[in-house]
Scaffold this active site. Structure first.
Site, PDB file in Angstrom:
ATOM      1  CE  LYS A  94      -1.331  16.017  10.024  1.00  0.00           C
ATOM      2  NZ  LYS A  94      -1.018  15.369   8.729  1.00  0.00           N
ATOM      3  CE  LYS A 118     -12.286  15.165   9.339  1.00  0.00           C
ATOM      4  NZ  LYS A 118     -11.937  14.032   8.457  1.00  0.00           N
ATOM      5  CE  LYS A 130      -8.506  14.580   2.099  1.00  0.00           C
ATOM      6  NZ  LYS A 130      -8.707  13.859   3.362  1.00  0.00           N
ATOM      7  N   GLY A 169      -2.120  10.544   4.500  1.00  0.00           N
ATOM      8  CA  GLY A 169      -2.748   9.703   3.480  1.00  0.00           C
ATOM      9  C   GLY A 169      -4.252   9.926   3.399  1.00  0.00           C
ATOM     10  CG  ASP A 170      -8.409  10.687   1.869  1.00  0.00           C
ATOM     11  OD1 ASP A 170      -8.953  10.681   2.976  1.00  0.00           O
ATOM     12  OD2 ASP A 170      -9.064  10.723   0.819  1.00  0.00           O
ATOM     13  CG  ASN A 244      -6.722   3.082   7.222  1.00  0.00           C
ATOM     14  OD1 ASN A 244      -7.428   3.437   8.155  1.00  0.00           O
ATOM     15  ND2 ASN A 244      -5.415   3.119   7.283  1.00  0.00           N
ATOM     16  CB  SER A 381      -2.048  13.104  11.788  1.00  0.00           C
ATOM     17  OG  SER A 381      -2.082  12.131  10.769  1.00  0.00           O
TER      18      SER A 381
HETATM   19  P1  NDP Z   1      -9.371   3.187   1.372  1.00  0.00           P
HETATM   20  O1  NDP Z   1      -8.970   3.519  -0.014  1.00  0.00           O
HETATM   21  O2  NDP Z   1      -8.425   2.429   2.251  1.00  0.00           O
HETATM   22  O3  NDP Z   1     -10.739   2.334   1.343  1.00  0.00           O
HETATM   23  C1  NDP Z   1     -11.895   2.783   0.714  1.00  0.00           C
HETATM   24  C2  NDP Z   1     -12.843   1.586   0.623  1.00  0.00           C
HETATM   25  O4  NDP Z   1     -14.119   2.033   0.201  1.00  0.00           O
HETATM   26  C3  NDP Z   1     -12.390   0.549  -0.385  1.00  0.00           C
HETATM   27  O5  NDP Z   1     -12.687  -0.746   0.103  1.00  0.00           O
HETATM   28  C4  NDP Z   1     -13.243   0.856  -1.622  1.00  0.00           C
HETATM   29  O6  NDP Z   1     -13.526  -0.269  -2.423  1.00  0.00           O
HETATM   30  C5  NDP Z   1     -14.514   1.325  -0.953  1.00  0.00           C
HETATM   31  N1  NDP Z   1     -15.270   2.217  -1.841  1.00  0.00           N
HETATM   32  C6  NDP Z   1     -14.855   3.365  -2.413  1.00  0.00           C
HETATM   33  N2  NDP Z   1     -15.832   3.904  -3.139  1.00  0.00           N
HETATM   34  C7  NDP Z   1     -16.895   3.094  -3.009  1.00  0.00           C
HETATM   35  C8  NDP Z   1     -18.206   3.100  -3.522  1.00  0.00           C
HETATM   36  N3  NDP Z   1     -18.627   4.086  -4.303  1.00  0.00           N
HETATM   37  N4  NDP Z   1     -19.055   2.081  -3.145  1.00  0.00           N
HETATM   38  C9  NDP Z   1     -18.628   1.094  -2.337  1.00  0.00           C
HETATM   39  N5  NDP Z   1     -17.393   1.024  -1.834  1.00  0.00           N
HETATM   40  C10 NDP Z   1     -16.542   2.001  -2.169  1.00  0.00           C
HETATM   41  O7  NDP Z   1      -9.801   4.562   2.041  1.00  0.00           O
HETATM   42  P2  NDP Z   1      -9.897   4.925   3.586  1.00  0.00           P
HETATM   43  O8  NDP Z   1     -10.456   3.781   4.343  1.00  0.00           O
HETATM   44  O9  NDP Z   1      -8.610   5.531   4.016  1.00  0.00           O
HETATM   45  O10 NDP Z   1     -10.961   6.136   3.531  1.00  0.00           O
HETATM   46  C11 NDP Z   1     -12.349   5.900   3.475  1.00  0.00           C
HETATM   47  C12 NDP Z   1     -13.080   7.194   3.784  1.00  0.00           C
HETATM   48  O11 NDP Z   1     -12.682   7.666   5.079  1.00  0.00           O
HETATM   49  C13 NDP Z   1     -12.819   8.362   2.817  1.00  0.00           C
HETATM   50  O12 NDP Z   1     -13.978   9.158   2.737  1.00  0.00           O
HETATM   51  C14 NDP Z   1     -11.724   9.147   3.536  1.00  0.00           C
HETATM   52  O13 NDP Z   1     -11.681  10.499   3.133  1.00  0.00           O
HETATM   53  C15 NDP Z   1     -12.197   9.006   4.970  1.00  0.00           C
HETATM   54  N6  NDP Z   1     -11.172   9.229   5.976  1.00  0.00           N
HETATM   55  C16 NDP Z   1     -10.021   8.492   5.979  1.00  0.00           C
HETATM   56  C17 NDP Z   1      -9.073   8.722   6.959  1.00  0.00           C
HETATM   57  C18 NDP Z   1      -7.853   7.865   7.085  1.00  0.00           C
HETATM   58  O14 NDP Z   1      -7.145   8.013   8.090  1.00  0.00           O
HETATM   59  N7  NDP Z   1      -7.579   6.966   6.152  1.00  0.00           N
HETATM   60  C19 NDP Z   1      -9.232   9.802   7.944  1.00  0.00           C
HETATM   61  C20 NDP Z   1     -10.534  10.440   7.900  1.00  0.00           C
HETATM   62  C21 NDP Z   1     -11.430  10.179   6.919  1.00  0.00           C
HETATM   63  P3  NDP Z   1     -12.419  -0.907  -3.408  1.00  0.00           P
HETATM   64  O15 NDP Z   1     -11.493  -1.644  -2.490  1.00  0.00           O
HETATM   65  O16 NDP Z   1     -13.207  -1.801  -4.301  1.00  0.00           O
HETATM   66  O17 NDP Z   1     -11.754   0.255  -4.096  1.00  0.00           O
END
Ligand code: NDP
Length: 452
Positions: A94, A118, A130, A169-170, A244, A381
């Site tokens: 997963k 996790k 992943k 998703g991610d 997200n 999930s």
């Molecule tokens: P999203 O793609 O929805 O959002 C990522 C955000 O981070 C965007 O606003 C992006 O900016 C910004 N970003 C990415 N890289 C950088 C950087 N180098 N400097 C500044 N801002 C940055 O992703 P998620 O919110 O889904 O995921 C975020 C993190 O959380 C990841 O590490 C993911 O693996 C982790 N995560 C997510 C889960 C989920 O359910 N979605 C579950 C567990 C962990 P821009 O809009 O300009 O691209």
């Protein structure tokens, strides 16, 4: 950490570096875990004989495939896709799918490794995996994304199934992409089953899956604050990211009385010293959804945009990095300390560089790693899988209550572990406790299987 665990880890890592040259993120993640669990392994002759840690640092398999698809101009595009099935000792594989130009097998290997730990912490039957592709969805039309998703699934479908491997998703893969992916799986397999999570409600998704990671992060933060006899009311909370996780963490923190002083994206940071309002969050969310810049926020919303900057020098009590891996370096970590930060809970996976880790770990900051504090997403999930298997959707209140219960339960397990750890300090070392609790759960499962 003792000199003994450092010496044992150094020896273990020398071998890891030989076997995984150039895989810096993966090696960084493994070293953080090894430091905390290597003495657990050495103290247990069954674990030592079974070579649990060495086994857990080799994914069960890494599947690689080519994806051909046609862009809007009729040109053939070629991408690479992967699924790292890391470990299914405690349940089916997963973990999310990431679409970004920066995706490599090494990035996915580190994420799959972290995911196993996790998922073990949630107490649910979930193994770790992943996947993703080096496809950059930014700048692509909806039809291009859809064609890519269909082509990606025509390969991935051979390796997944509702009790085999259940992607979600991610980064770059949200509800829309999950819909496209599920459509291809459903059509090609003549079946309707819970083979993906993060679906929209009308095609079998769970209430609150979209919100779960951000909400769970804030529930965990509240539990951390509780151990210091504090609460979230009035706390200044610096958040990075505008995706997200960040947006839902901001909404939940605001709802519980926190003052969210920042959000950020790759273009810069939005700062609001009096705290972002619900109207400000609506504006940011709408701009991001429309793929538009947040560089000129309306004055009346009480926020300013600083291009090229990040949130870590803004005065705060709490930091919630929710953007991406290694987004906080040593300089940022020092800035956070100077800014008065006392609590740090990771929404993103491994947002601290190794140097930043050391600075935060040696400071007075109460720190929770992502494998603990962002587990809410995978937990819901797990609930989505249960709802799909029984064809019975749960109401939002029940999902929210269960999510909060899981985060509080993880916190309780870690507190108990920290109390029983003789080398632990006064403050709870959540990283150490998490690595040790998760390691033992997976190790016990591996022992039950024997050597296979
Ligand atoms: P999203 O793609 O929805 O959002 C990522 C955000 O981070 C965007 O606003 C992006 O900016 C910004 N970003 C990415 N890289 C950088 C950087 N180098 N400097 C500044 N801002 C940055 O992703 P998620 O919110 O889904 O995921 C975020 C993190 O959380 C990841 O590490 C993911 O693996 C982790 N995560 C997510 C889960 C989920 O359910 N979605 C579950 C567990 C962990 P821009 O809009 O300009 O691209």
């Amino acid at each position: 950490m003792t000199d003994r665990s450092q010496a044992l880890t150094d020896a273990f890592m020398a071998d890891m570096r030989d076997k995984n040259p150039g895989e810096d993120l993966f090696l960084q993640a493994v070293e953080e875990v090894a430091l905390d669990v290597i003495t657990v392994e050495k103290a247990n002759s069954d674990y030592t004989a079974a070579r649990i840690l060495a086994r857990l640092t080799e994914p069960d398999r890494v599947i690689a495939f080519r994806i051909n698809w046609e862009d809007d101009a009729g040109m053939v595009q070629i991408n690479r896709g992967w699924r790292v099935q890391h470990c299914n000792a405690v349940g089916p594989y997963k973990g999310g799918l990431r679409f970004a130009s920066s995706v490599t097998p090494s990035v996915l290997k580190f994420l799959g490794f972290e995911q196993t730990f996790k998922n073990a912490l949630t107490g649910l039957q979930l193994g770790g995996a992943k996947g993703g592709a080096n496809f950059e969805p930014k700048g692509r039309s909806k039809n291009e994304v859809m064609r890519f998703c269909h082509a990606f699934m025509s390969e991935l479908q051979h390796h997944i199934g509702p009790s085999r491997d259940i992607p979600a998703g991610d980064i770059g893969v949200g509800t829309r992409e999950i819909g496209f992916l599920f459509a291809a799986w459903k059509q090609n397999n003549r079946d309707f089953a819970g083979v993906l999570t993060g679906k929209s409600l009308c095609i079998g998704g769970s209430q609150l899956r979209v919100e779960a990671t951000g909400y769970g992060l804030v529930y965990f933060l509240c539990a951390m604050l509780g151990t210091a006899n504090e609460d979230i009311e009035g706390k200044r909370i610096a958040i990075s990211g505008m995706g997200n996780v960040a947006l839902h963490a901001a909404r939940k923190a605001l709802a519980l009385g926190g003052r969210v002083v920042s959000l950020s994206d790759t273009s810069g940071v939005i700062e609001a010293s009096d705290g972002l309002t619900a109207a400000a969050l609506d504006w940011i969310e709408a701009r991001k959804a429309a793929n538009e810049s947040v560089g000129a926020p309306p004055r009346e919303l009480g926020m300013v945009f600083r291009p090229g900057s990040n949130p870590w020098s803004i005065e705060c009590d709490v930091a919630l990095p929710c953007a991406t891996q290694n987004e906080i370096n040593a300089k940022d970590a020092r800035a956070l300390l100077d800014a008065g930060c006392r609590f740090l809970a990771e929404g993103a996976n491994m947002p601290l560089t190794a140097d930043a880790q050391r600075i935060i770990h040696d400071s007075d900051i109460c720190y929770a790693p992502g494998k603990v504090s962002n587990a809410g997403g995978v937990a819901v999930s797990g609930l989505e899988m249960a709802q799909n298997a029984t064809f019975r959707p749960l109401p939002a209140e029940e999902v929210d209550r269960t999510l909060r219960g899981i985060m509080v339960d993880i916190h309780g397990k870690l507190r108990t572990e920290a109390q029983s750890d003789t080398t632990s300090q006064k403050r709870i070392d959540y990283r150490r406790a998490a690595n040790r609790v998760a390691y033992r759960r997976v190790a016990e499962a591996l022992l039950d299987y024997g050597v296979i």
